[in-house]
Design an enzyme around this catalytic site. Structure first.
Site, PDB file in Angstrom:
ATOM      1  N   HIS A  12       1.037  -2.848   0.398  1.00  0.00           N
ATOM      2  CA  HIS A  12       0.480  -4.175   0.090  1.00  0.00           C
ATOM      3  C   HIS A  12       1.390  -5.264   0.659  1.00  0.00           C
ATOM      4  O   HIS A  12       0.924  -6.195   1.326  1.00  0.00           O
ATOM      5  CB  HIS A  12       0.345  -4.310  -1.431  1.00  0.00           C
ATOM      6  CG  HIS A  12      -0.008  -5.685  -1.910  1.00  0.00           C
ATOM      7  ND1 HIS A  12      -1.272  -6.017  -2.362  1.00  0.00           N
ATOM      8  CD2 HIS A  12       0.730  -6.820  -2.024  1.00  0.00           C
ATOM      9  CE1 HIS A  12      -1.290  -7.274  -2.723  1.00  0.00           C
ATOM     10  NE2 HIS A  12      -0.078  -7.798  -2.524  1.00  0.00           N
ATOM     11  N   GLU A  13       2.693  -5.156   0.416  1.00  0.00           N
ATOM     12  CA  GLU A  13       3.628  -6.170   0.888  1.00  0.00           C
ATOM     13  C   GLU A  13       3.747  -6.165   2.414  1.00  0.00           C
ATOM     14  O   GLU A  13       3.842  -7.224   3.044  1.00  0.00           O
ATOM     15  CB  GLU A  13       5.010  -5.961   0.248  1.00  0.00           C
ATOM     16  CG  GLU A  13       5.029  -6.123  -1.255  1.00  0.00           C
ATOM     17  CD  GLU A  13       4.485  -7.457  -1.723  1.00  0.00           C
ATOM     18  OE1 GLU A  13       4.667  -8.466  -1.001  1.00  0.00           O
ATOM     19  OE2 GLU A  13       3.866  -7.508  -2.802  1.00  0.00           O
ATOM     20  N   HIS A  64       1.060  -8.124   4.094  1.00  0.00           N
ATOM     21  CA  HIS A  64       1.315  -9.570   4.139  1.00  0.00           C
ATOM     22  C   HIS A  64       2.104  -9.922   5.393  1.00  0.00           C
ATOM     23  O   HIS A  64       1.817 -10.921   6.063  1.00  0.00           O
ATOM     24  CB  HIS A  64       2.115 -10.006   2.905  1.00  0.00           C
ATOM     25  CG  HIS A  64       1.321 -10.110   1.646  1.00  0.00           C
ATOM     26  ND1 HIS A  64       0.080 -10.704   1.585  1.00  0.00           N
ATOM     27  CD2 HIS A  64       1.605  -9.714   0.370  1.00  0.00           C
ATOM     28  CE1 HIS A  64      -0.366 -10.676   0.342  1.00  0.00           C
ATOM     29  NE2 HIS A  64       0.524 -10.062  -0.411  1.00  0.00           N
ATOM     30  N   GLU A  91      -4.263 -11.909  -1.624  1.00  0.00           N
ATOM     31  CA  GLU A  91      -3.894 -10.764  -2.459  1.00  0.00           C
ATOM     32  C   GLU A  91      -4.978  -9.692  -2.418  1.00  0.00           C
ATOM     33  O   GLU A  91      -4.680  -8.497  -2.347  1.00  0.00           O
ATOM     34  CB  GLU A  91      -3.631 -11.214  -3.896  1.00  0.00           C
ATOM     35  CG  GLU A  91      -2.426 -12.122  -4.058  1.00  0.00           C
ATOM     36  CD  GLU A  91      -1.144 -11.498  -3.524  1.00  0.00           C
ATOM     37  OE1 GLU A  91      -0.994 -10.260  -3.613  1.00  0.00           O
ATOM     38  OE2 GLU A  91      -0.288 -12.245  -3.019  1.00  0.00           O
TER      39      GLU A  91
END
Length: 306
Positions: A141-142, A145, A220
């Protein structure tokens, strides 16, 4: 998306471009309005340019320092580095720096104004609570980004709100100090100019706040989706979300308040899930239920039940 195997997200790209365009227009209008209400040109240039440079080039170091995080070498955290190495190989992207923040608040964040100085950080509280599959999902997930460059966009987008908030506070204090003092050149009194600056800044702050919050919630969801497809295990990300949000209510309030300024960059906001608060209406993240529902849909699409 060029440069990685994370699934492209045209919706995120469109929203980032639109948000930056609107904030750019708002920024120009802000500078013109401050000039028209009588803010000294030297001070105006100093604040506008100075804050922009500091925010862009030091935001990652400020975030790391404020969270008590430090970069760790592979020898210090071999398992964490192994997970990041594996994910970067899967995503075909350069490996960012890896850091650990010593706090029991279970969370993770990515920072850095470009890919070259990107940092992915996890807390000791997160490492203690998650198994390897869940940790991999959160790190994916990070990393998404970083790959989508939305960390850079959020850093730039947050600049306008910081400047407006700063000028609002300074203007109010200046107005209180100068009181009924009169102008020396038949112009408006210093207190009047200060109050006009406060009014303009407050309006700009509110508009920039709403724009960045809308973008933040979508980014997100996009990162959740990209991580789920990259790892092929959306349930691991859902499990991590459930664990972290369940444990957040057990974290001391003082620790949550210390971490709260960085909510926009966290995997999940550092707030207690008890009850309802007005801040939830302007949240940096979508509701956990919506995130879990999206992950459940992806599980059905993949047909793995994973």
């Amino acid at each position: 998306m060029a440069g990685s195997r994370f699934i492209p997200d045209r919706g995120l790209t469109t929203r980032m471009v639109a948000t930056m365009a609107l904030l750019g227009i708002l920024y120009v209008a802000f500078v013109i309005a401050l000039y028209l209400v009588g803010m000294p040109v030297v001070l105006l240039v100093l604040v506008v340019v100075g804050f922009a440079v500091v925010q862009y080039f030091t935001s990652d170091r400020i975030a790391m320092f404020s969270m008590g995080a430090r970069e760790v070498a592979p020898a210090e955290a071999p398992e964490l580095h192994a997970v990041v190495d594996r994910l970067c190989a899967m995503a075909d992207m350069p490996k960012p720096k890896v850091a650990i923040a010593r706090t029991d608040v279970p969370n993770a964040f990515a920072t850095g104004h470009n890919r070259g100085n990107a940092v992915v950080c996890v807390t000791t509280g997160l490492l203690r609570r998650l198994d390897t599959a869940e940790l991999e999902a959160v790190l994916a997930h990070e990393l998404s980004h970083v790959a989508h460059r939305d960390v850079m966009v959020m850093t730039i987008a947050g600049f306008l709100g910081i400047v407006a908030g700063f000028l609002t506070q300074i203007g109010l204090r200046f107005a209180m100090v100068t009181g009924g003092a009169r102008s020396n050149n038949n112009g408006p009194a210093p207190a009047v100019v200060a109050l006009l600056v406060v009014l303009v800044s407050a309006v700009v702050w509110a508009l920039s706040f709403l724009l960045t919050r809308v973008l933040s919630r979508y980014r997100e969801l996009s990162a959740d989706r990209a991580a789920a497809y990259l790892t092929g295990r959306p349930s691991a990300l859902g499990s991590a979300l459930t664990k972290i949000n369940g444990d957040m209510a057990r974290i001391p309030t003082t620790d949550l308040r210390r971490a709260e300024p960085f909510n926009a960059f966290f995997f999940t906001p550092a707030v207690s899930q008890k009850g309802f608060s007005l801040s939830q209406m302007f949240a940096t993240h979508p509701p956990v239920e919506r995130r879990l529902a999206q992950l459940a849909d992806i599980s059905r699409q993949l047909g793995t039940g994973a």
